[in-house]
Scaffold this motif. Structure first.
Motif, mmCIF file in Angstrom:
data_model
loop_
_atom_site.group_PDB
_atom_site.id
_atom_site.type_symbol
_atom_site.label_atom_id
_atom_site.label_comp_id
_atom_site.label_asym_id
_atom_site.label_seq_id
_atom_site.Cartn_x
_atom_site.Cartn_y
_atom_site.Cartn_z
ATOM 1 N N TYR A 1 0.821 -1.206 0.000
ATOM 2 C CA TYR A 1 0.000 0.000 0.000
ATOM 3 C C TYR A 1 0.861 1.265 0.000
ATOM 4 O O TYR A 1 1.937 1.302 0.598
ATOM 5 C CB TYR A 1 -0.915 0.036 1.228
ATOM 6 C CG TYR A 1 -1.935 -1.067 1.270
ATOM 7 C CD1 TYR A 1 -2.985 -1.090 0.368
ATOM 8 C CD2 TYR A 1 -1.844 -2.085 2.212
ATOM 9 C CE1 TYR A 1 -3.927 -2.101 0.396
ATOM 10 C CE2 TYR A 1 -2.783 -3.103 2.250
ATOM 11 C CZ TYR A 1 -3.820 -3.101 1.334
ATOM 12 O OH TYR A 1 -4.752 -4.104 1.364
ATOM 13 N N LEU A 2 0.346 2.295 -0.661
ATOM 14 C CA LEU A 2 0.935 3.627 -0.623
ATOM 15 C C LEU A 2 -0.152 4.611 -0.222
ATOM 16 O O LEU A 2 -1.073 4.888 -1.009
ATOM 17 C CB LEU A 2 1.490 4.021 -1.994
ATOM 18 C CG LEU A 2 2.009 5.464 -2.093
ATOM 19 C CD1 LEU A 2 3.269 5.641 -1.237
ATOM 20 C CD2 LEU A 2 2.286 5.842 -3.548
ATOM 21 N N PRO A 3 -0.115 5.162 0.994
ATOM 22 C CA PRO A 3 -1.145 6.129 1.398
ATOM 23 C C PRO A 3 -1.110 7.378 0.512
ATOM 24 O O PRO A 3 -0.038 7.914 0.216
ATOM 25 C CB PRO A 3 -0.762 6.465 2.843
ATOM 26 C CG PRO A 3 0.081 5.321 3.301
ATOM 27 C CD PRO A 3 0.829 4.871 2.085
ATOM 28 N N LEU A 4 -2.292 7.828 0.098
ATOM 29 C CA LEU A 4 -2.423 9.033 -0.709
ATOM 30 C C LEU A 4 -3.093 10.154 0.074
ATOM 31 O O LEU A 4 -2.617 11.289 0.088
ATOM 32 C CB LEU A 4 -3.228 8.726 -1.978
ATOM 33 C CG LEU A 4 -2.659 7.638 -2.881
ATOM 34 C CD1 LEU A 4 -3.655 7.300 -3.989
ATOM 35 C CD2 LEU A 4 -1.331 8.070 -3.481
ATOM 36 N N SER B 1 -5.087 7.875 6.388
ATOM 37 C CA SER B 1 -4.183 6.856 6.929
ATOM 38 C C SER B 1 -3.077 7.554 7.709
ATOM 39 O O SER B 1 -3.356 8.323 8.611
ATOM 40 C CB SER B 1 -3.633 5.972 5.797
ATOM 41 O OG SER B 1 -2.936 4.871 6.313
ATOM 42 N N TYR C 1 1.659 0.449 -9.171
ATOM 43 C CA TYR C 1 0.467 0.046 -8.431
ATOM 44 C C TYR C 1 -0.652 -0.375 -9.381
ATOM 45 O O TYR C 1 -0.681 0.001 -10.559
ATOM 46 C CB TYR C 1 0.024 1.173 -7.506
ATOM 47 C CG TYR C 1 1.058 1.457 -6.441
ATOM 48 C CD1 TYR C 1 1.013 0.805 -5.216
ATOM 49 C CD2 TYR C 1 2.121 2.330 -6.689
ATOM 50 C CE1 TYR C 1 1.983 1.027 -4.249
ATOM 51 C CE2 TYR C 1 3.097 2.559 -5.723
ATOM 52 C CZ TYR C 1 3.020 1.894 -4.514
ATOM 53 O OH TYR C 1 3.992 2.110 -3.564
ATOM 54 N N LYS D 1 -7.292 1.684 -3.204
ATOM 55 C CA LYS D 1 -8.094 1.150 -2.102
ATOM 56 C C LYS D 1 -8.863 2.314 -1.480
ATOM 57 O O LYS D 1 -8.268 3.295 -1.024
ATOM 58 C CB LYS D 1 -7.186 0.498 -1.062
ATOM 59 C CG LYS D 1 -7.909 -0.007 0.177
ATOM 60 C CD LYS D 1 -6.903 -0.458 1.232
ATOM 61 C CE LYS D 1 -7.591 -0.860 2.526
ATOM 62 N NZ LYS D 1 -6.620 -1.131 3.619
ATOM 63 N N ASN E 1 -9.715 6.872 4.139
ATOM 64 C CA ASN E 1 -8.461 7.078 3.408
ATOM 65 C C ASN E 1 -8.546 6.554 1.982
ATOM 66 O O ASN E 1 -9.407 5.739 1.642
ATOM 67 C CB ASN E 1 -7.277 6.431 4.144
ATOM 68 C CG ASN E 1 -7.426 4.936 4.304
ATOM 69 O OD1 ASN E 1 -7.259 4.178 3.362
ATOM 70 N ND2 ASN E 1 -7.768 4.501 5.519
ATOM 71 N N SER F 1 -5.688 4.885 -0.728
ATOM 72 C CA SER F 1 -4.327 4.364 -0.840
ATOM 73 C C SER F 1 -4.183 3.649 -2.172
ATOM 74 O O SER F 1 -5.132 3.004 -2.654
ATOM 75 C CB SER F 1 -4.013 3.376 0.297
ATOM 76 O OG SER F 1 -4.142 3.981 1.556
#
Length: 205
Positions: free
Chosen positions: A8-11, A14, A80, A84, A184, A186
């Motif tokens: 996962y990469l938080p955007l 989060s 990616y 999510k 969030n 992500s």
């Protein structure tokens, strides 16, 4: 069933804080409508509430949205597979996550011109439980003013410039008050795994 773990990469949200100044409304008032939206940030839960009202009376169709304000930031999500979407609460209505790969120029009166965007529709259940939606990039539909654009180029994941969360009337199928609580957004990358799913990772087909 194939088993995958997810990176996962938080955007937004989060481990990152939601900031109201990063977002602005873009509602059908730009076309003479009366729908409106607002974005309320909760520092206690690190979530945002997207709320307002869809009004179809004047235009026969309606939309309300909140979009990012930055004209310089760029997201490279080539590694990616999708986004999510984690919801804290919904209202049973259909919402849309939009992505743009350019910043449209302004009209003479200062408004943004319409431009191609890539859209993913999802239902926000009216249960009070957390909901997680996996939006694969391949399922984002190129659209212009809400209409699918055949022959449009594929989404350029290396050059994402703008995000928006939107609700539309779908030509009168939904209207009135709306309220969506978003925890969030992500980016996620699917990874094949031969092991049992660790805590906090998802299984996708």
């Amino acid at each position: 069933m194939a088993s995958y773990s997810c990176k996962y990469l938080p955007l937004f949200g989060s481990c990152l804080s939601w900031r109201k100044e990063d977002w602005t409304n873009s509602d059908d008032t730009v076309r003479g409508g009366t729908s409106y939206s607002k974005l309320l940030v909760s520092s206690e839960y690190n979530s945002v509430t997207f709320a307002g009202k869809l009004d179809c009376k004047l235009l026969g169709a309606a939309f309300a949205s909140q979009r990012t304000t930055s004209t310089t930031q760029k997201w490279d999500l080539c590694e990616y597979d999708g986004i999510k979407i984690t919801l804290r609460a919904g209202d049973g209505k259909m919402y849309t996550l939009n992505i743009k790969t350019d910043i449209p120029p302004h009209t003479p009166d200062g408004r943004d011109q319409s431009s191609l965007q890539y859209s993913f529709d999802f239902i926000a259940d009216d249960s009070k439980e957390e909901q997680v939606i996996y939006a694969l990039f391949e399922r984002f539909i190129p659209s212009y003013r809400g209409r699918k654009q055949e022959g449009a180029p594929p989404l350029n994941r290396a050059n994402i410039r703008r995000w928006s969360i939107m609700i539309r009337s779908f030509f009168g199928k939904q209207e009135g008050d709306f309220c969506l609580v978003l925890d969030n957004l992500s980016a996620f990358e699917k990874r094949k795994s031969n092991q049992d799913r660790p805590c906090g990772l998802c299984l996708l087909q």
